[in-house]
Design a protein around this motif. Structure first.
Motif, PDB file in Angstrom:
ATOM      1  N   ARG A  84       0.828  -1.204   0.000  1.00 29.85           N
ATOM      2  CA  ARG A  84       0.000   0.000   0.000  1.00 29.85           C
ATOM      3  C   ARG A  84       0.867   1.260   0.000  1.00 29.85           C
ATOM      4  NH1 ARG A  84      -4.460  -0.202   4.252  1.00 29.85           N
ATOM      5  NH2 ARG A  84      -5.223  -1.685   2.738  1.00 29.85           N
ATOM      6  N   SER A  85       1.926   1.256   0.820  1.00 29.95           N
ATOM      7  CA  SER A  85       2.800   2.432   0.846  1.00 29.95           C
ATOM      8  C   SER A  85       3.596   2.551  -0.447  1.00 29.95           C
ATOM      9  CB  SER A  85       3.741   2.373   2.050  1.00 29.95           C
ATOM     10  OG  SER A  85       4.656   1.307   1.915  1.00 29.95           O
ATOM     11  N   ARG A  88       1.146   3.969  -2.953  1.00 30.32           N
ATOM     12  CA  ARG A  88       0.878   5.370  -2.641  1.00 30.32           C
ATOM     13  C   ARG A  88       2.042   6.263  -3.069  1.00 30.32           C
ATOM     14  NH1 ARG A  88      -3.326   7.828  -2.884  1.00 30.32           N
ATOM     15  NH2 ARG A  88      -2.390   9.811  -3.246  1.00 30.32           N
ATOM     16  N   SER A  89       3.279   5.805  -2.834  1.00 29.62           N
ATOM     17  CA  SER A  89       4.433   6.607  -3.239  1.00 29.62           C
ATOM     18  C   SER A  89       4.549   6.683  -4.759  1.00 29.62           C
ATOM     19  CB  SER A  89       5.718   6.047  -2.629  1.00 29.62           C
ATOM     20  OG  SER A  89       5.992   4.771  -3.133  1.00 29.62           O
ATOM     21  N   ASN A  92       1.904   9.223  -5.791  1.00 27.75           N
ATOM     22  CA  ASN A  92       2.368  10.575  -5.451  1.00 27.75           C
ATOM     23  C   ASN A  92       3.457  11.046  -6.409  1.00 27.75           C
ATOM     24  OD1 ASN A  92       0.635  10.781  -3.304  1.00 27.75           O
ATOM     25  ND2 ASN A  92       2.146  10.141  -1.783  1.00 27.75           N
TER      26      ASN A  92
END
Length: 140
Positions: A84-85, A88-89, A92
């Motif tokens: 998930r991270s 997300r990165s 972004n």
């Protein structure tokens, strides 16, 4: 002796295979889901975009792309860096605003003043020793 839960944590994150038939190497649960998504994407790429006919070679290419992509993604993951991270990165990074300083810059061809040092300016150029002269400009 105080035991930590590191071994339990490691086991919970892996699929060891069907009961009674363990895999020679454990598979991470994350790799199963990531592999399924990448298999669908490689199918779309190989069959849909590249228009490769369905054959043994196209299946081999799809499975190879899936394996390499899954391995690349899963190697960068851990219990501190989740999928998930990572997603997300990536989102972004793709949607962050970029400065237009380097792009779409108009190039102007403006004359520049160049100063010649005095020593070079004092050198007098002699015309070439030939019968014909191609240029009538000489510096005196």
């Amino acid at each position: 002796m105080i035991e930590t839960d590191d071994d339990l944590y490691r086991v919970d994150q892996h699929w060891l295979g069907p009961p009674g038939r363990a895999f020679p190497r454990p598979v991470k649960w994350q790799a199963v889901g990531i592999g399924a998504v990448l298999l669908a994407l490689s199918y779309i790429l190989v069959i849909g975009v590249l228009s490769v006919p369905w054959s043994g070679w196209s299946v081999t290419v799809m499975l190879g792309l899936t394996y390499l992509g899954t391995k690349r993604i899963v190697d960068g993951l851990g219990h501190e860096r989740t999928i998930r991270s990572l997603a997300r990165s990536a989102i972004n990074d793709l949607t962050s605003p970029r400065s237009a300083a380097g792009r779409n810059k108009k190039i102007r061809n403006t004359p520049q003043t160049v100063s010649i040092p005095d020593q070079i300016a004092r050198v007098r150029l002699a015309p070439a020793a030939s019968d014909h002269t191609t240029s009538s400009t000489t510096s005196r």
